[in-house]
Design an enzyme around this catalytic site. Structure first.
Site, mmCIF file in Angstrom:
data_model
loop_
_atom_site.group_PDB
_atom_site.id
_atom_site.type_symbol
_atom_site.label_atom_id
_atom_site.label_comp_id
_atom_site.label_asym_id
_atom_site.label_seq_id
_atom_site.Cartn_x
_atom_site.Cartn_y
_atom_site.Cartn_z
ATOM 1 N N CYS A 1 0.633 -1.243 -0.068
ATOM 2 C CA CYS A 1 0.027 -0.046 -0.025
ATOM 3 C C CYS A 1 0.947 1.200 0.015
ATOM 4 O O CYS A 1 1.708 1.567 -1.107
ATOM 5 C CB CYS A 1 -1.043 -0.025 1.271
ATOM 6 N N HIS B 1 -3.959 -5.515 -0.345
ATOM 7 C CA HIS B 1 -3.706 -5.848 1.007
ATOM 8 C C HIS B 1 -3.687 -7.374 1.124
ATOM 9 O O HIS B 1 -4.432 -8.420 1.364
ATOM 10 C CB HIS B 1 -4.433 -5.395 2.013
ATOM 11 N N GLU C 1 -2.477 -9.355 3.415
ATOM 12 C CA GLU C 1 -2.797 -9.874 4.864
ATOM 13 C C GLU C 1 -4.381 -9.517 5.086
ATOM 14 O O GLU C 1 -4.532 -9.906 6.235
ATOM 15 C CB GLU C 1 -2.016 -8.885 5.411
#
Length: 378
Positions: A268, A351, A353
């Site tokens: 990001c 993302h 995660e």
């Protein structure tokens, strides 16, 4: 209690506050996720933003302490069609309205979120205010126009840590270097030691690094290359974070210097800072990418991954030598990932995660682990 939303261009809506009196503002964006409101609220990347949820009912499964992505709420307000005030979930410790009120964040329901989302898609994310104190649209619009625009804002200073830390079983704990500047990294013997530059990190990134065998220590953006050298790190990781990456000149210079020495990865804002450091640029998207259902194509494998996203700026690497695109957003064709062709550097805009999901792109952490192993032998 009646509450009013006004955007800088004169668009207004009426709703109800579920958290009491309020008068605040920020950049108004929409998020297309059906779940994950707690993770959204506690993601530091949402600092300075009022989040409109496009799903109709929010809060039905309550709030669970183990789902926090940081120690507090960072979003400026939560805008909803309907807020569930009595959740049904065995994991829930409190309701969404109670959680918002505890953190002093307005929760507004009864809004026509479909009309708001369509307006933002047509005219772009923009400044707005919510207030229970006045219904005068001219006054509210004037307040919205007086707010700073997201482009040009350094919001990392609001969310970044002031000292090194690590994530223990009970939450964040200090990580104090010794007299030589080296950390006690802990972790399994032989685990690669990764220095994580924390621009507003989500805790699940740290959890995923640990799950892939890394021993991470988080450090402030001001942590110098000399301090990184003394720390004993094997690799560098750049976290997510809020605001305009182009104004982070000191941080970009640090990343440029670090890239000469260490294997690196970024997510990001980390992706955006790496893009700048390697010679690229960034520009603001019309309404950004916010949600957990964005299709991204891995250009090396041809596989399409469903990803979670939260960003308002996009990286441009056209003409940057030795840097190749690895991922592309299939909604608008923007860059979602790149790799350096001669240096051990990878980065993605989305993302991997993501929690509660999707988990399609978690192979990113395995890729980084492979790069570090090949570069350091650890």
């Amino acid at each position: 209690m009646k509450a009013f939303l006004a955007l800088e261009d004169g668009f207004t809506l009426e709703g109800r506050s579920v958290t009491g009196a309020c008068d605040t503002g920020g950049e108004v964006i929409f998020n297309t996720g059906m779940t994950g409101y707690q993770e959204i609220l506690t993601d530091p990347s949402y600092a300075g933003q009022m989040v409109c949820m496009t799903w109709t009912e929010i809060g039905n499964y309550g709030i669970a302490p183990e789902d926090m992505e940081s120690g507090r709420v960072h979003a400026a307000a939560l805008l909803m069609r309907e807020c569930c005030q009595v959740p049904s979930n065995w994991r829930s410790a409190k309701s969404l309205p109670d959680f918002l009120a505890e953190h002093g964040i307005p929760g507004i329901e009864g809004l026509d979120t479909r009309a708001l989302t369509l307006h933002l898609r047509e005219y772009g994310a923009m400044r707005g205010v919510v207030s229970t104190g006045t219904a005068d649209p001219r006054e509210l619009v004037a307040k919205a126009k007086a707010l700073p625009e997201m482009a040009g804002q350094n919001l990392v200073t609001r969310v970044a840590p002031s000292a090194p830390w690590r994530l223990g079983d009970a939450g964040p704990e200090p990580a104090v270097p010794d007299a030589r500047g080296a950390f006690d990294w802990g972790g399994e013997p032989g685990a690669p030691r990764v220095l994580v530059y924390d621009f507003g990190i989500k805790w699940n990134i740290v959890r995923m690094l640990k799950a892939h065998g890394f021993s991470p220590v988080m450090v402030p953006p001001s942590f110098t290359p000399a301090e990184a050298e003394a720390s004993g790190a094997d690799a560098i990781f750049l976290s997510n974070g809020p605001g305009d990456p182009a104004v982070l000149g000191a941080e970009i210079a640090t990343v440029r210097e670090l890239a000469k020495t260490w294997p690196m990865a970024g997510i990001c804002l980390g992706h955006q800072l790496l893009g700048h450091a390697l010679g690229g640029s960034t520009h603001k998207l019309k309404f950004g990418h916010h949600g957990c259902n964005h299709p991204v194509k891995d250009l090396e494998t041809g596989i399409v991954e469903i990803t979670s996203q939260n960003h308002g700026f996009c990286v441009d690497i056209d003409g940057v030598p030795n840097v190749k695109a690895t991922h592309m957003n299939l909604n608008d064709g923007t860059l979602e990932g790149f790799a350096h062709e001669t240096l051990p550097i990878i980065a993605v805009q989305h993302h991997p995660e993501a929690c509660p999901g999707p988990s399609d792109s978690r192979t990113f952490f395995a890729r980084f682990r492979k790069i570090v192993r090949e570069s350091t032998g650890r």
